[in-house]
Write an enzyme that holds these catalytic residues in place. Structure first.
Site, PDB file in Angstrom:
ATOM      1  N   GLU A 248       6.198  33.175  -8.743  1.00 53.97           N
ATOM      2  CA  GLU A 248       6.398  32.103  -7.740  1.00 53.97           C
ATOM      3  C   GLU A 248       5.023  31.533  -7.452  1.00 53.97           C
ATOM      4  O   GLU A 248       4.200  32.187  -6.805  1.00 53.97           O
ATOM      5  CB  GLU A 248       7.005  32.688  -6.461  1.00 53.97           C
ATOM      6  CG  GLU A 248       8.413  33.217  -6.622  1.00 53.97           C
ATOM      7  CD  GLU A 248       9.452  32.105  -6.724  1.00 53.97           C
ATOM      8  OE1 GLU A 248       9.091  30.915  -6.604  1.00 53.97           O
ATOM      9  OE2 GLU A 248      10.625  32.428  -6.938  1.00 53.97           O
ATOM     10  N   CYS A 284       3.658  27.104   0.204  1.00 45.93           N
ATOM     11  CA  CYS A 284       3.818  26.643  -1.180  1.00 45.93           C
ATOM     12  C   CYS A 284       4.751  25.445  -1.243  1.00 45.93           C
ATOM     13  O   CYS A 284       4.571  24.543  -2.043  1.00 45.93           O
ATOM     14  CB  CYS A 284       4.368  27.777  -2.037  1.00 45.93           C
ATOM     15  SG  CYS A 284       5.934  28.413  -1.416  1.00 45.93           S
TER      16      CYS A 284
HETATM   17  P1  NAD Z   1      -3.884  34.138  -5.189  1.00 46.04           P
HETATM   18  O1  NAD Z   1      -3.298  33.821  -6.520  1.00 46.04           O
HETATM   19  O2  NAD Z   1      -5.343  33.948  -5.003  1.00 46.04           O
HETATM   20  O3  NAD Z   1      -3.587  35.650  -4.787  1.00 46.04           O
HETATM   21  C1  NAD Z   1      -2.290  36.171  -4.816  1.00 46.04           C
HETATM   22  C2  NAD Z   1      -2.346  37.666  -5.016  1.00 46.04           C
HETATM   23  O4  NAD Z   1      -2.842  37.941  -6.324  1.00 46.04           O
HETATM   24  C3  NAD Z   1      -3.288  38.389  -4.053  1.00 46.04           C
HETATM   25  O5  NAD Z   1      -2.658  39.586  -3.643  1.00 46.04           O
HETATM   26  C4  NAD Z   1      -4.508  38.665  -4.903  1.00 46.04           C
HETATM   27  O6  NAD Z   1      -5.248  39.774  -4.456  1.00 46.04           O
HETATM   28  C5  NAD Z   1      -3.871  38.937  -6.260  1.00 46.04           C
HETATM   29  N1  NAD Z   1      -4.744  38.787  -7.424  1.00 46.04           N
HETATM   30  C6  NAD Z   1      -5.909  38.095  -7.535  1.00 46.04           C
HETATM   31  N2  NAD Z   1      -6.374  38.176  -8.803  1.00 46.04           N
HETATM   32  C7  NAD Z   1      -5.496  38.927  -9.514  1.00 46.04           C
HETATM   33  C8  NAD Z   1      -5.408  39.363 -10.875  1.00 46.04           C
HETATM   34  N3  NAD Z   1      -6.333  39.038 -11.771  1.00 46.04           N
HETATM   35  N4  NAD Z   1      -4.354  40.106 -11.242  1.00 46.04           N
HETATM   36  C9  NAD Z   1      -3.386  40.420 -10.363  1.00 46.04           C
HETATM   37  N5  NAD Z   1      -3.415  40.052  -9.063  1.00 46.04           N
HETATM   38  C10 NAD Z   1      -4.453  39.311  -8.636  1.00 46.04           C
HETATM   39  O7  NAD Z   1      -3.062  33.271  -4.138  1.00 46.04           O
HETATM   40  P2  NAD Z   1      -3.309  33.141  -2.576  1.00 46.04           P
HETATM   41  O8  NAD Z   1      -4.549  32.329  -2.357  1.00 46.04           O
HETATM   42  O9  NAD Z   1      -3.183  34.453  -1.917  1.00 46.04           O
HETATM   43  O10 NAD Z   1      -2.017  32.272  -2.162  1.00 46.04           O
HETATM   44  C11 NAD Z   1      -1.972  30.885  -2.254  1.00 46.04           C
HETATM   45  C12 NAD Z   1      -1.188  30.446  -3.477  1.00 46.04           C
HETATM   46  O11 NAD Z   1       0.087  31.070  -3.508  1.00 46.04           O
HETATM   47  C13 NAD Z   1      -0.903  28.959  -3.462  1.00 46.04           C
HETATM   48  O12 NAD Z   1      -1.121  28.431  -4.745  1.00 46.04           O
HETATM   49  C14 NAD Z   1       0.563  28.895  -3.098  1.00 46.04           C
HETATM   50  O13 NAD Z   1       1.216  27.730  -3.523  1.00 46.04           O
HETATM   51  C15 NAD Z   1       1.084  30.088  -3.766  1.00 46.04           C
HETATM   52  N6  NAD Z   1       2.370  30.469  -3.171  1.00 46.04           N
HETATM   53  C16 NAD Z   1       3.517  30.280  -3.891  1.00 46.04           C
HETATM   54  C17 NAD Z   1       4.752  30.586  -3.319  1.00 46.04           C
HETATM   55  C18 NAD Z   1       6.049  30.392  -4.051  1.00 46.04           C
HETATM   56  O14 NAD Z   1       7.063  30.923  -3.602  1.00 46.04           O
HETATM   57  N7  NAD Z   1       6.093  29.671  -5.143  1.00 46.04           N
HETATM   58  C19 NAD Z   1       4.791  31.096  -2.028  1.00 46.04           C
HETATM   59  C20 NAD Z   1       3.599  31.258  -1.330  1.00 46.04           C
HETATM   60  C21 NAD Z   1       2.390  30.957  -1.918  1.00 46.04           C
END
Ligand code: NAD
Length: 492
Positions: A248, A284
């Protein structure tokens, strides 16, 4: 008020674990105040959590679904009872207004209850006798699920995974974001206590822990919500062992306002403002660009500003009059500022929106005054990038083909909305490339946990919520008993 920091635990095989090395979470409203600490788990501890989930799966996968339901119902009740305390913690660590934090927990509970009510429907085996024999189809759990979640809706985006995964017989290791790890850890602890050791494990940390969770061969499925760029790393890490995944991801959702939209409809304008600025725009599925038919553009902008000025009240999340709190973290503040600055330098007009109720907090806290961007080019960063913050561009368009093309040329396709006469709007909606399109409403206001949610294109893979969101934690297993055991065309 400065409240003493709390410390949350990691949970590995039913044990509450503390570490010397900790993640410190500050309060975005008062960044000098520490809200709490979460363990900064090591790769070794992450492996232990995966091993525990792997061992637990061997028996949990065959547990009685009635037992799973009863456990989840107990957890739901405990979360309900603890909602005031959890909402307050979420609001302090995240920055979202208290009503918004309470709303997040309410939606989480609604979904958990839906999953409880529907798990049997989704997993009931079919046993069919037919003219060529008998076929049994079962919907079995997949195995160990790594759940990785972002900071913007830490509780709902974790429970959206935990409830269906555990109810269908999977085990899990959950890793929340270091930018909001506290309230969700409380929720995870409540749930984990109702289940056998190892069924739900919780670790904290950032990329290093994430990399283990997405590459470890014992992990069968990844349920990830976060940014599209992070998902690219995850897909690579998971490719070695061909893991199942639900992704997502980001969105750049558009609101398309048709020529027959009634600009005097104050309720509709209020819904659109909320769809742009709830949770300070850090959702999001929030509408991140508004395209308005040129014939009503001027009138729309005027009425939109009026509506925005009425609804947006920026300040302390615990001030009951506040609708928009601070942004969650400093990086996000700087990023959103850079998009607005870029548009301004290219000649766009930046209009501040709303009222600042707590001016004394603005400079020190991670606050941004919400803004409207007028006169941006369709290719400016503030239009094509996901702002994930309190700013939104409004752009005019001349005809529907053009606006459909502008919508669809985005790399994203999470949700979208069309505003105008219902049948006309549905016609346009059918042409939109997105996982969900809402008519005359948008974002969380139009969300219904009973129906599947997810993105097309680079906004994701698979669906959460709805029956699909439960089914995505199962593998279909076919047991076939043909009448004719040998095929006639195979020679003796
Ligand atoms: P992010 O991708 O920076 O982090 C998300 C998670 O991934 C965190 O727990 C982070 O620690 C982890 N992570 C970071 N690097 C990783 C790696 N290499 N391998 C595995 N995990 C890793 O996102 P964010 O800044 O926390 O959230 C914002 C983003 O999330 C926005 O782009 C938003 O649109 C998206 N989002 C999408 C939805 C949806 O339902 N489609 C919902 C909410 C947020």
């Amino acid at each position: 008020m400065n409240i003493a920091p709390i410390t949350v635990n990691a949970i590995i095989n039913g044990e509450k674990i503390q570490t010397d090395n900790k993640i410190t979470r500050e309060n975005p409203t008062h960044p000098e105040q520490i809200v709490g600490y979460a363990p900064n788990n090591t790769r070794e501890q992450t492996i232990q959590a995966i091993d525990a989930a792997y061992e637990a799966f061997k028996t949990w996968a065959w547990s009685d679904v009635e037992d799973r339901i009863a456990r989840m119902q107990r957890a739901i009740q405990k979360i309900k009872d603890a909602t005031p305390e959890i909402a307050e913690l979420l609001s302090r660590e995240h920055g979202k207004a208290l009503y918004d934090a309470q709303g997040e927990i309410a939606v989480s509970l609604m979904w958990m209850e839906f999953a409880v009510e529907n798990v049997k429907k989704v997993t009931a085996p079919e046993d069919r006798k037919h003219e060529t024999g008998r076929t049994i189809i079962t919907h079995d759990p997949i195995g160990v699920v790594s759940a990785i979640t972002p900071w913007n809706y830490p509780i709902s985006l974790s429970t959206i995974k935990i409830a269906p995964a555990l109810l269908t017989g999977n085990t899990m290791v959950l890793k929340p974001s270091p930018f909001a790890p506290l309230a969700v850890s409380r929720v995870a602890e409540i749930i984990a206590e109702e289940f056998p050791s190892g069924v739900l494990n919780l670790v904290n940390g950032d990329a290093e822990v994430g990399i283990e969770l997405t590459s470890n061969p014992k992990v069968a499925k990844i349920a990830f919500t976060g940014g599209t760029n992070t998902a690219k790393h995850i897909m690579k890490a998971a490719s070695e062992t061909i893991k199942k995944m639900t992704l997502e991801l980001g969105g750049n959702d558009a609101a398309i306002v048709l020529d027959d939209f009634d600009v005097n409809d104050e309720r509709a304008l209020r819904r659109m403002v909320i769809a742009n600025f709830l949770t300070a725009g850090q959702i999001c599925m929030i509408a991140k660009r508004i395209y308005v038919h040129r014939s009503i553009y001027d009138a729309f902008v005027e009425k939109y500003i009026e509506a925005a000025n009425k609804w947006i009240k920026v300040g302390d999340p615990f001030n009951p009059d506040v609708t928009v709190g601070p942004v969650n973290n400093k990086n996000q503040v700087e990023y959103v500022k850079s998009l607005v600055e870029d548009a301004k330098n290219k000649g766009a007009q930046i209009i501040p929106l709303g009222t600042i109720l707590n001016p004394e907090l603005m400079d020190n806290g991670y606050f941004l005054q919400p803004t409207l961007v007028l006169g941006a080019d369709v290719h400016d960063r503030v239009v094509v990038e996901e702002q994930f913050g309190p700013t939104v561009p409004i752009l005019p368009y001349d005809d529907e083909e053009q606006v459909i093309q502008l919508h669809n040329e985005s790399i994203y396709g999470l949700t979208s909305s069309v505003w105008g006469e219902a049948e006309h709007a549905i016609k346009v909606a059918r042409r939109i490339e997105a996982g969900t399109t809402m008519i005359n409403t948008a974002a969380i206001q139009g969300l219904d946990v009973r129906f599947p949610f997810g993105g097309v294109k680079q906004s994701g893979v698979g669906r959460e919520y709805g029956l699909d969101g439960i089914k995505s934690y199962t593998e279909t297993h076919v047991i076939n008993l043909p009448n004719d055991l040998e095929l006639p065309y195979i020679p003796e």
